[in-house]
Design a protein around this motif. Structure first.
Motif, short mmCIF file in Angstrom:
data_model
loop_
_atom_site.label_atom_id
_atom_site.label_comp_id
_atom_site.label_asym_id
_atom_site.label_seq_id
_atom_site.Cartn_x
_atom_site.Cartn_y
_atom_site.Cartn_z
N ARG A 6 33.72 39.52 33.34
CA ARG A 6 34.51 39.23 34.56
C ARG A 6 35.34 40.44 34.96
O ARG A 6 35.42 40.77 36.14
N LEU A 7 35.96 41.07 33.99
CA LEU A 7 36.75 42.27 34.29
C LEU A 7 35.87 43.37 34.87
O LEU A 7 36.27 44.07 35.81
N ALA A 8 34.69 43.54 34.33
CA ALA A 8 33.76 44.55 34.85
C ALA A 8 33.35 44.21 36.28
O ALA A 8 33.27 45.10 37.13
N ALA A 9 33.12 42.93 36.55
CA ALA A 9 32.75 42.51 37.90
C ALA A 9 33.90 42.76 38.88
O ALA A 9 33.68 43.22 40.00
N VAL A 10 35.12 42.46 38.46
CA VAL A 10 36.29 42.70 39.31
C VAL A 10 36.44 44.19 39.58
O VAL A 10 36.69 44.61 40.72
N HIS A 11 36.28 44.99 38.55
CA HIS A 11 36.39 46.45 38.72
C HIS A 11 35.32 46.97 39.67
O HIS A 11 35.59 47.81 40.53
N ALA A 12 34.10 46.48 39.54
CA ALA A 12 33.01 46.91 40.43
C ALA A 12 33.29 46.49 41.86
O ALA A 12 33.05 47.26 42.81
N ALA A 13 33.82 45.29 42.05
CA ALA A 13 34.13 44.82 43.40
C ALA A 13 35.25 45.66 44.02
O ALA A 13 35.19 46.01 45.21
N GLN A 120 48.57 44.80 44.36
CA GLN A 120 48.39 43.43 43.91
C GLN A 120 47.13 43.31 43.04
O GLN A 120 47.15 42.65 42.02
N ALA A 121 46.06 43.98 43.46
CA ALA A 121 44.82 43.93 42.69
C ALA A 121 45.02 44.56 41.31
O ALA A 121 44.52 44.05 40.30
N GLU A 122 45.77 45.67 41.26
CA GLU A 122 46.05 46.31 39.97
C GLU A 122 46.88 45.39 39.08
O GLU A 122 46.63 45.30 37.87
N ALA A 123 47.87 44.70 39.69
CA ALA A 123 48.70 43.78 38.91
C ALA A 123 47.85 42.64 38.36
O ALA A 123 48.00 42.24 37.20
N GLU A 126 45.80 43.97 35.51
CA GLU A 126 46.61 44.11 34.30
C GLU A 126 46.86 42.75 33.66
O GLU A 126 46.82 42.62 32.43
N ALA A 127 47.12 41.74 34.50
CA ALA A 127 47.35 40.40 33.97
C ALA A 127 46.09 39.88 33.28
O ALA A 127 46.15 39.27 32.20
N ALA A 132 43.06 38.86 28.36
CA ALA A 132 41.92 39.17 27.49
C ALA A 132 42.41 39.59 26.10
O ALA A 132 41.84 39.18 25.08
N ALA A 133 43.46 40.41 26.07
CA ALA A 133 43.99 40.84 24.78
C ALA A 133 44.53 39.64 24.00
O ALA A 133 44.30 39.53 22.78
N GLU A 134 45.24 38.74 24.70
CA GLU A 134 45.77 37.55 24.04
C GLU A 134 44.62 36.67 23.53
O GLU A 134 44.69 36.11 22.43
N ALA A 135 43.57 36.55 24.33
CA ALA A 135 42.42 35.74 23.92
C ALA A 135 41.75 36.35 22.69
O ALA A 135 41.35 35.62 21.76
N GLU A 136 41.64 37.66 22.66
CA GLU A 136 41.04 38.33 21.50
C GLU A 136 41.90 38.12 20.26
O GLU A 136 41.38 37.86 19.16
N GLN A 137 43.23 38.23 20.42
CA GLN A 137 44.12 38.01 19.28
C GLN A 137 44.02 36.57 18.78
O GLN A 137 44.01 36.32 17.57
N ALA A 138 43.95 35.63 19.73
CA ALA A 138 43.83 34.22 19.34
C ALA A 138 42.51 33.98 18.61
O ALA A 138 42.46 33.23 17.62
N ALA A 139 41.45 34.63 19.09
CA ALA A 139 40.15 34.49 18.43
C ALA A 139 40.21 35.07 17.02
O ALA A 139 39.65 34.50 16.07
N GLU A 140 40.88 36.21 16.85
CA GLU A 140 41.01 36.82 15.53
C GLU A 140 41.80 35.91 14.59
O GLU A 140 41.43 35.73 13.42
#
Length: 165
Positions: A6-13, A120-123, A126-127, A132-140
């Motif tokens: 999803r992040l890659a798709a947003v960045h490409a868009a 706004q898009a950058e914010a 970042e959010a 994503a970082a929180e989700a990765e930490q929760a998965a770990e």
């Protein structure tokens, strides 16, 4: 769909939007430049004078022509063109100057809106990255808990085997 996808798709868009905005700006600038280059006051003046001269040379074809035909087809029309043409050209030139000033203001407004939208898009990106970082930490953490639970079950099973054996 994973969060990284999803992040890659947003960045490409976002990249596509920026490129398209630049293309539109370039096209608009080329069109404005071409219009200013081709519609010069001298060209407008020369074409008006040539048309006035051509109308002034035209003679009525028959004796039974109406009054409108005589006025519009004769030297009177040429005199009217000579009297009105300078004022008309001054108005056109003034309107062109106002239009270019309005275009500059509009371009500034658009650039401010673009900057706000980009911020706004950058914010949001970042959010999303923070999520994503929180989700990765929760998965770990979940993986660590699962491993600890599995180890505890294995230890319990080993103790149960020792006690029965």
């Amino acid at each position: 769909m994973k969060l990284r996808e999803r992040l890659a798709a947003v960045h490409a868009a976002e990249t596509h939007c920026v490129e398209r905005r630049l293309q539109i700006g370039d096209s608009r600038e080329r069109l404005r430049h071409e219009l200013h280059r081709s519609a010069t006051p001298a060209r407008i003046l020369v074409s008006g004078v040539a048309m006035g001269f051509a109308v002034g040379l035209k003679e009525p074809k028959g004796a039974h022509q109406s009054l409108a035909g005589k006025v519009l087809g004769g030297p009177v029309f040429s005199m009217v063109l000579e009297a009105v043409l300078p004022g008309l050209l001054a108005g056109i030139t003034a309107a062109a100057g106002l239009q270019s000033a309005e275009e500059d203001e509009m371009a500034e407004d658009i650039s401010e809106e673009d900057a706000e939208a980009q911020a706004q898009a950058e914010a949001e990106a970042e959010a999303a990255a923070a999520e994503a970082a929180e989700a990765e930490q929760a998965a770990e953490r979940a993986a660590v808990k699962a491993a600890a639970a599995k180890k505890a079950r294995a230890a319990k099973a080993a103790r149960a085997r020792r006690g029965t054996a």
